[in-house]
Design an enzyme around this catalytic site. Sequence first.
Site, PDB file in Angstrom:
ATOM      1  N   SER A 142      48.912  15.810  14.520  1.00 18.03           N
ATOM      2  CA  SER A 142      50.064  16.534  15.030  1.00 18.03           C
ATOM      3  C   SER A 142      49.548  17.460  16.118  1.00 18.03           C
ATOM      4  O   SER A 142      48.349  17.781  16.152  1.00 18.03           O
ATOM      5  CB  SER A 142      50.714  17.347  13.902  1.00 18.03           C
ATOM      6  OG  SER A 142      51.576  18.347  14.415  1.00 18.03           O
ATOM      7  N   SER A 320      36.818  52.327  54.709  1.00 16.00           N
ATOM      8  CA  SER A 320      38.062  52.938  55.160  1.00 16.00           C
ATOM      9  C   SER A 320      38.453  52.403  56.526  1.00 16.00           C
ATOM     10  O   SER A 320      37.596  52.107  57.359  1.00 16.00           O
ATOM     11  CB  SER A 320      37.921  54.459  55.230  1.00 16.00           C
ATOM     12  OG  SER A 320      39.063  55.053  55.802  1.00 16.00           O
TER      13      SER A 320
END
Length: 469
Positions: A142, A320
């Site tokens: 199953s 940055s």
Amino acid sequence: MQTTTRLEHDFLGERTIPNEVYYGIQTLRALENFRITGIPLKSEPLFVQALAYVKKAAAMANRDLGVLDSAIAECIIKACERVASGELDDQFLTDMIQGGAGTSVNMNANEVLANAALELMGKQKGQYEFCHPNNHVNCSQSTNDAYPTAFRIALSNKLVGYSQALGELADAFAAKGQEFRNVLKMGRTQLQDAVPMSMGDEFKAFATNLREELLRIEDSRRLISEINMGATAIGTGVNAPPGYAELVTKHLRDVTGLDLSLAGDLIEATYDTGAYVQLSGVLKRTAVKLSKICNDLRLLSSGPRTGLFEINLPPLQPGSSIMPGKVNPVVPEVVNQTAFYVIGADLTVTMAAEAGQLQLNVMEPVISFALFTSISYLTNACHTLREKCVVGITANAHHAENMVRNSIGIVTQLNPVLGYETSAEIAKEALKTGKTVYDIAVTDRQLLTQAKWDEIFTFENLIRPGFIQ
């Protein structure tokens, strides 16, 4: 280029399937019904491989017990070997999160294997009267035992790579511990000066912290080695012949090389997801530790002029778009974020495990998705942190030692000699005047001789304190 098609049917009706694909009608329905993550089953090749292992062992057991024709069984076994090698990974397309407790995954495997076996028989894809996805490939099974068994096998194998990555990261921290063994620095509690220590000991502790997790991973692997093959639908073994559960488990041990064991109570094992909760907790625990270590690396490298600046992380990219020269601790930051994801995935596993009802937990697909992604992300994070950060860390030894010498925290070393009250007075005066502990204790108050000071504040006594009166 014209594509030929074949007609397949299930009890809901008929559908046209492209003839070049190995999957069938139930997989097609799943592709139409579950468009959730966009991440297909093939993205977890170890899961695909594990499904092939389960189907191979089942075919062997069914052949041995006489419930599957040996010629059909041999073709299924060969098809499983083809899938296990990765050759047909591109045929496993169902979404990782789906309804149906994994039925679509199981049927995806059954259909691909049936059609691959049909090719070996010299038949056309879809001629299921000769090898049927349900009757033959899924014989004595199953979804409710095949899916979790394959899931556990894949988890166990995936954890091997993760353990290796985590162990290598721990080794990298240990190597830095050795490299920095003679670097004196200030220890801190609550972000305040505490007492001196060796930077080497700090990094060695990172290694110890992570190596503890390797033991917990092995504990979890042992838990998930218990399987429920032979349970079939709910644990009663319906449609499976006598002796099948034990025999298929034996074949799986041989096929996978894993120390798998059959659960003692197959009804309990079919619905229980406790092992997944435990494993998820282990992954969360490691994520928390990794995030804490990365927080420390970010603090220790902060600055460079206005922070702790005790270590340098490798500069990887400009930090940055507006501040020239700024470099950020991007690798610790990305590991932090990875840890946050894993911590959140643990809650997903917890809720999905709790949502099980009666004889089955239908939420196992999201559990598998959460655990597979967490293990993958943590593995990648460990590699990235080691390769892009830890191995390239350098120490600002002179700066770190100067901070120790100027720290008020070293007054703690004077407690056994001068007593707590006097030492506290020295600390208060140092804080108020900006003088060093040495200036007040030796020069101004002459509470200690130079010789005594030198005895107390040797490098070795600062990092491995002895009791000096």
